[in-house]
Design a protein around this motif. Structure first.
Motif, short mmCIF file in Angstrom:
data_model
loop_
_atom_site.label_atom_id
_atom_site.label_comp_id
_atom_site.label_asym_id
_atom_site.label_seq_id
_atom_site.Cartn_x
_atom_site.Cartn_y
_atom_site.Cartn_z
N SER A 96 79.94 63.87 38.60
CA SER A 96 79.28 64.62 37.54
C SER A 96 78.82 63.57 36.52
CB SER A 96 80.24 65.62 36.91
OG SER A 96 79.58 66.31 35.86
N ALA A 97 77.52 63.32 36.49
CA ALA A 97 76.98 62.22 35.70
C ALA A 97 77.06 62.52 34.20
CB ALA A 97 75.54 61.95 36.10
N ASP A 98 77.59 61.55 33.46
CA ASP A 98 77.58 61.60 32.00
C ASP A 98 76.38 60.84 31.46
OD1 ASP A 98 80.01 63.02 31.88
OD2 ASP A 98 81.15 61.15 32.01
N THR A 99 76.01 59.80 32.18
CA THR A 99 74.85 58.98 31.80
C THR A 99 74.42 58.16 33.00
OG1 THR A 99 74.00 57.43 30.15
CG2 THR A 99 76.21 57.00 30.97
N PHE A 100 73.20 57.67 32.97
CA PHE A 100 72.76 56.72 33.97
C PHE A 100 71.75 55.78 33.36
CE2 PHE A 100 69.42 59.77 34.44
CZ PHE A 100 69.99 60.97 34.81
N TYR A 101 71.57 54.66 34.05
CA TYR A 101 70.71 53.60 33.56
C TYR A 101 69.75 53.18 34.66
CZ TYR A 101 74.41 53.36 30.09
OH TYR A 101 75.31 53.69 29.12
N PHE A 102 68.60 52.68 34.24
CA PHE A 102 67.66 52.12 35.20
C PHE A 102 68.28 50.90 35.84
CE2 PHE A 102 64.94 54.30 32.12
CZ PHE A 102 64.17 55.07 32.95
N GLY A 103 68.15 50.79 37.15
CA GLY A 103 68.74 49.68 37.87
C GLY A 103 67.78 48.54 38.13
N GLU A 104 66.54 48.68 37.68
CA GLU A 104 65.56 47.63 37.88
C GLU A 104 64.49 47.74 36.80
OE1 GLU A 104 63.83 48.26 41.75
OE2 GLU A 104 63.42 50.33 41.33
N SER A 105 63.85 46.62 36.54
CA SER A 105 62.78 46.63 35.55
C SER A 105 61.54 47.28 36.17
CB SER A 105 62.45 45.20 35.12
OG SER A 105 61.87 44.50 36.20
N SER A 106 60.62 47.68 35.34
CA SER A 106 59.40 48.28 35.87
C SER A 106 58.59 47.27 36.66
CB SER A 106 58.57 48.89 34.74
OG SER A 106 58.31 47.94 33.75
N ALA A 107 58.69 45.97 36.31
CA ALA A 107 57.96 44.94 37.06
C ALA A 107 58.52 44.81 38.48
CB ALA A 107 58.05 43.60 36.34
N SER A 108 59.86 44.80 38.62
CA SER A 108 60.43 44.68 39.96
C SER A 108 60.20 45.96 40.77
CB SER A 108 61.92 44.35 39.90
OG SER A 108 62.64 45.37 39.27
N LYS A 109 60.16 47.10 40.09
CA LYS A 109 59.86 48.36 40.76
C LYS A 109 58.44 48.33 41.31
CE LYS A 109 59.66 53.31 39.97
NZ LYS A 109 59.82 54.37 39.01
N LYS A 110 57.50 47.85 40.52
CA LYS A 110 56.10 47.76 40.95
C LYS A 110 55.98 46.81 42.15
CE LYS A 110 51.74 48.67 40.45
NZ LYS A 110 51.23 49.94 40.92
N ALA A 111 56.69 45.68 42.10
CA ALA A 111 56.66 44.73 43.21
C ALA A 111 57.20 45.37 44.49
CB ALA A 111 57.46 43.49 42.86
N ARG A 112 58.29 46.17 44.37
CA ARG A 112 58.86 46.84 45.53
C ARG A 112 57.88 47.87 46.09
NH1 ARG A 112 61.64 51.36 45.64
NH2 ARG A 112 62.10 51.32 43.43
N GLU A 113 57.20 48.60 45.21
CA GLU A 113 56.21 49.58 45.66
C GLU A 113 55.04 48.89 46.37
OE1 GLU A 113 55.30 51.68 42.09
OE2 GLU A 113 57.10 52.93 42.23
N ASN A 114 54.60 47.75 45.83
CA ASN A 114 53.52 47.00 46.48
C ASN A 114 53.96 46.49 47.84
OD1 ASN A 114 51.78 47.41 44.36
ND2 ASN A 114 52.25 45.46 43.36
N GLN A 115 55.21 46.04 47.95
CA GLN A 115 55.74 45.58 49.23
C GLN A 115 55.75 46.72 50.23
OE1 GLN A 115 56.58 42.55 50.26
NE2 GLN A 115 57.15 43.30 52.27
N ARG A 116 56.13 47.90 49.78
CA ARG A 116 56.15 49.07 50.66
C ARG A 116 54.74 49.38 51.15
NH1 ARG A 116 58.51 53.75 47.71
NH2 ARG A 116 60.27 52.37 47.53
N GLU A 117 53.75 49.28 50.25
CA GLU A 117 52.36 49.54 50.64
C GLU A 117 51.87 48.48 51.62
OE1 GLU A 117 50.13 49.73 47.03
OE2 GLU A 117 51.17 51.54 46.35
N ASP A 118 52.26 47.21 51.42
CA ASP A 118 51.86 46.14 52.34
C ASP A 118 52.41 46.39 53.73
OD1 ASP A 118 50.49 44.85 50.34
OD2 ASP A 118 52.04 43.34 49.99
N ASN A 119 53.64 46.86 53.81
CA ASN A 119 54.27 47.12 55.11
C ASN A 119 53.64 48.30 55.82
OD1 ASN A 119 56.00 44.99 54.78
ND2 ASN A 119 57.66 46.23 53.95
N ALA A 120 52.91 49.14 55.10
CA ALA A 120 52.28 50.30 55.72
C ALA A 120 50.94 49.95 56.36
CB ALA A 120 52.08 51.39 54.66
N LEU A 121 50.45 48.74 56.13
CA LEU A 121 49.16 48.35 56.69
C LEU A 121 49.27 48.15 58.20
CD1 LEU A 121 48.07 45.71 54.05
CD2 LEU A 121 47.22 48.04 54.28
#
Length: 129
Positions: A96-121
């Motif tokens: 039962s969550a009392d709080t949560f925090y982002f586990g990555e910066s928005s820059a690393s999230k964007k890089a991970r999303e770009n990597q996912r898109e590259d792998n879809a090619l």
């Protein structure tokens, strides 16, 4: 008595948000948490931790987290009990969550999303070294 736990992992799916009564919102989500110590085969196991968040926390969750998001969840362990349509009882441990925090910066999230898109090619669309 103390009932407090903290987990760091990634959401296995988009959070499920729904109305729970007249004035409550509930968010349910599962995170995959990699174990620290490898097994005999040298592989690290993964545990799937069920979590629940209520009201403002659930709304925040639905607005900022989705499948694959890294998240640090702090809360308390509780047992969830219910009966299925046949009347059979079930139970599972969940946070039962009392709080949560982002586990990555928005820059690393964007890089991970770009990597996912590259792998879809298609194979021939990837650059060759």
């Amino acid at each position: 008595m103390l009932n407090h736990c903290t987990f760091f992992g990634r959401l296995t799916a988009d959070p499920e948000i729904r109305q729970a009564g007249e004035n409550s919102v509930v968010g349910k989500f599962t995170i995959a948490v990699e174990r620290d110590i490898p097994g005999k085969d040298g592989e690290r196991g993964v545990d799937f931790i069920h979590c629940v968040a209520w009201n403002q926390l659930a709304r925040f969750l639905s607005g900022y987290f989705q499948k694959g998001s890294a998240i640090l969840v702090c809360g308390r362990l509780q047992m969830s009990r219910w009966k299925d349509e046949n009347g059979s009882p079930h139970e599972r441990a969940e946070i039962s969550a009392d709080t949560f925090y982002f586990g990555e910066s928005s820059a690393s999230k964007k890089a991970r999303e770009n990597q996912r898109e590259d792998n879809a090619l298609p194979f021939d669309a990837h650059p060759v070294d």
